[in-house]
Scaffold this active site. Structure first.
Site, PDB file in Angstrom:
ATOM      1  N   SER A 188       0.835  -1.210   0.000  1.00 30.37           N
ATOM      2  CA  SER A 188       0.000   0.000   0.000  1.00 30.37           C
ATOM      3  C   SER A 188       0.869   1.259   0.000  1.00 30.37           C
ATOM      4  O   SER A 188       2.087   1.191   0.146  1.00 30.37           O
ATOM      5  CB  SER A 188      -0.944  -0.028   1.199  1.00 30.37           C
ATOM      6  N   SER A 189       0.204   2.388  -0.143  1.00 29.76           N
ATOM      7  CA  SER A 189       0.860   3.687  -0.254  1.00 29.76           C
ATOM      8  C   SER A 189       1.823   3.902   0.915  1.00 29.76           C
ATOM      9  O   SER A 189       1.503   3.539   2.049  1.00 29.76           O
ATOM     10  CB  SER A 189      -0.213   4.776  -0.247  1.00 29.76           C
ATOM     11  N   ILE A 190       2.937   4.518   0.640  1.00 31.57           N
ATOM     12  CA  ILE A 190       4.046   4.875   1.537  1.00 31.57           C
ATOM     13  C   ILE A 190       4.919   3.687   1.981  1.00 31.57           C
ATOM     14  O   ILE A 190       5.907   3.873   2.687  1.00 31.57           O
ATOM     15  CB  ILE A 190       3.682   5.796   2.750  1.00 31.57           C
ATOM     16  N   LYS A 191       4.567   2.464   1.538  1.00 28.63           N
ATOM     17  CA  LYS A 191       5.429   1.309   1.856  1.00 28.63           C
ATOM     18  C   LYS A 191       6.690   1.345   0.972  1.00 28.63           C
ATOM     19  O   LYS A 191       6.729   2.044  -0.042  1.00 28.63           O
ATOM     20  CB  LYS A 191       4.687  -0.005   1.607  1.00 28.63           C
ATOM     21  N   THR A 192       7.695   0.519   1.345  1.00 24.40           N
ATOM     22  CA  THR A 192       8.950   0.551   0.574  1.00 24.40           C
ATOM     23  C   THR A 192       8.760  -0.038  -0.825  1.00 24.40           C
ATOM     24  O   THR A 192       9.434   0.358  -1.762  1.00 24.40           O
ATOM     25  CB  THR A 192      10.084  -0.168   1.319  1.00 24.40           C
TER      26      THR A 192
END
Ligand SMILES: Cc1ncc(COP(=O)(O)O)c(C=O)c1O
Length: 425
Positions: A188-192
């Site tokens: 999901s968003s902001i994950k590496t």
């Protein structure tokens, strides 16, 4: 005015970043509108790449991590009321699927050094009705997964590792996500590794794999509007945390929000709904798209280099800050520090202190799920509460400059010195 002071006057440091170039986010936004969504061979190609990257035989892609967990639990044919051990801090969606399947969540408190289950408390919770445990390495910190899995396996417990925040973490040189029966990664968003959402289940177990494949085949077609929305939010977040927009627009706006209502700007990506769901949303049961798979194929190549830059930043910060309060994990842990968490006495006060020095910080947007009012088996867990309320993320993302890092060190040291608290010896 010294150079660092001049810098903090002009350049502000964001609480986090999107791991895509802005130009990539623009491309992904266009692809979300125009590209075909259901090229099956693309999804299979990415599943194979992810499985071999994680050193597992199989990968099956779902739209969310919670959906993958739902189908793993369903595949186990558990009796109603069977107990599932959960971390006290995670996304509410995981509790939603556990409860929806008629299973009982059970929470175990966290250890301050690993921010993961305390082994003694985990042992106390075991009984013949405990069928599954979800080990969740938070913030890229690696606990003694080996001891946890050995204890759980000796008691006949099926182990899921939710390594959404710990891709590439290792314990004793073995990859996090490969100790248990199934590993789940949320892209999901902001994950590496961010593919505009997605829940990737990895396993070596053929029976579980076959059941997950069947479940995947029964999913509904993806909705393009939902994908466009995710691509848009990612693009906006990316622009908002990039220079010069962050320094001249986002940071001042965040300060205005904070001055009006300090709680409103505290959590990293804002507050989420805590209410109980009557039924699971249909959106959780739509297919992972080939647009997301293509993003995964492109982005996975850069993750190791970004991890290395972030870990080097964390090592510098930990060595330069005159405090002993960062979680220490274990000798065998190879942490990836998705976020650098620092327990403080008051997160709101720390956030205000750092903001005055041009540094934006935040607490996790995960939920203290063990305390949710509308859900069964609530538990009052001291360390989890402390980390949830007062664990603050210190910026450590890959492209921080040397001067940014010096400012962060000065701010952390200043904050603790003012409170008369520094490393001993
Ligand atoms: C530990 C953990 N699990 C799961 C998720 C997300 O899961 P999903 O893909 O269901 O949104 C996150 C994302 O924030 C997470 O941090």
């Amino acid at each position: 005015m010294k150079k660092d002071e001049m810098n903090s006057f002009l350049k502000k440091i964001p609480r986090g970043v999107i791991y895509h170039k802005v130009t990539d986010s623009v491309r992904y936004f266009l692809a979300s509108m125009l590209a075909p969504l259901h090229r099956k061979e693309k999804v299979i190609e990415f599943e194979n790449i992810f499985a071999s990257y994680c050193e597992r035989k199989y990968c099956v892609a779902f739209p969310f991590a919670r959906t993958a967990i739902y189908f793993v639990l369903k595949a186990l044919d558990l009796p109603k009321g069977a107990e599932v051990i959960l971390p006290p801090i995670t996304i509410k969606g995981i509790v939603d699927v556990v409860v929806d399947l008629g299973l009982t969540p059970v929470y175990v408190d966290l250890d301050v050094e690993t921010i993961n289950f305390r082994l003694d408390q985990l042992r106390e919770k075991l009984n013949p009705n405990v069928k599954v445990a979800i080990i969740t390495p938070l913030f890229g910190l690696v606990p003694d997964v080996s001891a946890m899995v050995a204890l759980l396996k000796a008691n006949g417990v099926f182990v899921i590792e939710d390594f959404s925040q710990c891709l590439n973490g290792r314990y004793d040189n073995k990859r996090v996500g490969t100790f248990g029966d199934v590993g789940i990664y949320s892209a999901s968003s902001i994950k590496t590794l961010d593919t505009l959402g997605g829940g990737l289940a990895i396993t070596d177990d053929q029976v579980v794999h076959d059941r997950l494949r069947n479940a995947q085949a029964g999913l509904m077609p993806a909705r393009r509007t939902a994908l466009i929305k995710k691509a848009w939010v990612n693009l906006i977040r990316n622009v908002a945390t990039s220079e010069p927009v962050f320094s001249f627009l986002t940071f001042p706006v965040l300060q205005l929000i904070r001055q009006r209502n300090p709680e409103a700007a505290l959590k990293q990506t804002g507050h989420r709904d805590k209410g109980r769901l009557a039924t699971l949303p249909l959106l959780w049961f739509c297919r992972y798209t080939s647009v997301q798979a293509q993003i995964g194929i492109e982005q996975i190549k850069g993750v190791i280099a970004q991890d290395a830059a972030r870990v080097a930043n964390v090592e510098f910060l930990k060595a330069s800050c005159e405090i002993d309060d960062f979680p220490k994990t274990t000798q065998e842990s190879r942490n990836v520090y998705w976020q650098l968490i620092l327990p403080v006495s008051n997160a709101l006060e720390a956030q205000a202190y750092f903001a005055k020095r041009g540094i934006d910080s935040a607490t996790s947007s995960l939920e203290l799920v063990c305390a949710l009012k509308d859900y069964p088996n609530r538990a009052d867990l001291q360390t989890a509460q402390r980390i949830y309320r007062n664990g603050i993320f210190i910026p450590c993302f890959p492209h921080l400059s040397q001067s940014d890092m010096r400012r962060i060190v000065m701010a952390v040291n200043g904050y603790f010195q003012e409170r008369g608290h520094a490393k001993e010896g």
